[in-house]
Design an enzyme around this catalytic site. Structure first.
Site, PDB file in Angstrom:
ATOM      1  N   TYR A  25      14.449   3.791   1.953  1.00 39.24           N
ATOM      2  CA  TYR A  25      15.017   4.788   2.480  1.00 39.24           C
ATOM      3  C   TYR A  25      13.744   5.966   2.924  1.00 39.24           C
ATOM      4  CZ  TYR A  25      18.067   9.139   2.581  1.00 39.24           C
ATOM      5  OH  TYR A  25      18.727  10.068   2.813  1.00 39.24           O
ATOM      6  N   SER A 105      21.348   5.552   6.892  1.00 37.51           N
ATOM      7  CA  SER A 105      21.192   6.977   7.099  1.00 37.51           C
ATOM      8  C   SER A 105      19.717   7.467   7.621  1.00 37.51           C
ATOM      9  CB  SER A 105      21.723   7.792   5.958  1.00 37.51           C
ATOM     10  OG  SER A 105      21.704   9.332   6.071  1.00 37.51           O
ATOM     11  N   ASP A 188      32.172  10.382  10.746  1.00 37.27           N
ATOM     12  CA  ASP A 188      30.858  10.556  10.227  1.00 37.27           C
ATOM     13  C   ASP A 188      30.298  11.897  10.762  1.00 37.27           C
ATOM     14  OD1 ASP A 188      28.162  10.616   9.082  1.00 37.27           O
ATOM     15  OD2 ASP A 188      27.731   8.575   9.292  1.00 37.27           O
ATOM     16  N   HIS A 223      30.525   8.958   6.603  1.00 33.06           N
ATOM     17  CA  HIS A 223      29.168   8.475   6.509  1.00 33.06           C
ATOM     18  C   HIS A 223      29.318   7.496   5.280  1.00 33.06           C
ATOM     19  CE1 HIS A 223      25.058   8.961   7.030  1.00 33.06           C
ATOM     20  NE2 HIS A 223      24.684   9.244   5.904  1.00 33.06           N
TER      21      HIS A 223
END
Length: 256
Positions: A25, A105, A188, A223
């Site tokens: 991430y 993301s 989203d 999302h």
């Protein structure tokens, strides 16, 4: 040293023949902490090595670890991910023809730049609701919220950094990119659907590998969703695609 968590079959042969899935991430100081994951457990059940790269931008080593993956230092995020992926290959956990990379993301910067910088290192990339067009993200409804983390297109000192982390603009015609599946949600509000869609389109029009590049669209949700039926369906499709591309014997097309 970049922390790397690895889960693998007990009696696995360390010869590079095993499929592996690595995710990361690297944003907002968020740490990937130990927990049970229904989603990742299904990969383990198929004999896949699962690795989590605790790259800079996260919070695993404190706030300085976070700051070392922000704005001008954002390249550390995907370079750490590449280094962790190389480690899996060097130590014979897997090989480039068996390696699946994932980013979600803000992790879209990570996976997008990893495959544009090292397309040879991955067999498959899974980019989920990802920030792959950082240069344009500020024009979206959620764009201003990203400024503290990645910078602003209205500040001259941030422009160079935003260009560097923008995966879409780094895709080059004629490069052999891995197989890619790009997931987006039509509702989203964090990463608007045009951003992943543009990334899929430029890869489709540029790759020379003849490997598939797919855009996977959820027309109902955003999302994320709390509807587990939807979640399990999406990941069954996405993981089946990935395991097909790395040659997992249970996920090959039926022979006529």
């Amino acid at each position: 040293m970049v922390p790397l968590s690895i889960i693998y079959p007990k009696n696995m042969k360390m010869d590079g023949s095993t499929p592996a899935y690595i995710t990361g991430y690297g944003g907002y100081g968020i740490s990937s902490t130990p927990r049970f994951s229904n989603r990742l457990s299904v990969l383990l059940e198929q004999g896949v090595v699962v690795a989590i790269a605790h790259v800079r931008g996260g919070g695993e080593k404190g706030e300085n670890w976070h700051k070392d993956g922000m704005k001008a230092k954002k390249p550390n995020t995907w370079k750490d991910f590449i280094a962790c992926s190389e480690y899996l290959v060097d130590q014979k956990y897997t090989s480039p023809s068996k390696l699946i990379g994932n980013g979600v993301s803000m992790g879209g910067v990570l996976i997008g730049r990893a495959i544009t910088e090292r397309p040879d290192l991955f067999a498959v990339a899974i980019a989920e609701v990802g920030m792959t067009n950082a240069l344009r993200s500020q024009n979206s409804a959620n764009g201003d919220n990203q400024i503290p983390e990645i910078g602003s297109i209205k500040k001259a000192e941030d422009i160079k950094s935003l260009i560097e982390m923008d995966a879409q603009s780094k895709v080059k015609k004629g490069v052999k990119y891995p197989a890619v599946i790009v997931r987006t949600g039509m509702n989203d509000s964090r990463i608007t659907p045009w951003e992943p869609a543009k990334f899929a389109a430029v890869l489709q029009n540029s790759t020379a590998s003849e490997k598939p590049v797919l855009l996977y669209v959820n027309y109902e949700n955003g999302h994320f969703t709390s509807d587990l039926d939807v979640v399990f369906k999406e990941y069954s499709d996405i993981f089946a695609f990935a395991l097909w591309q790395v040659g997992h014997p249970k996920f090959q097309p039926a022979k006529k």
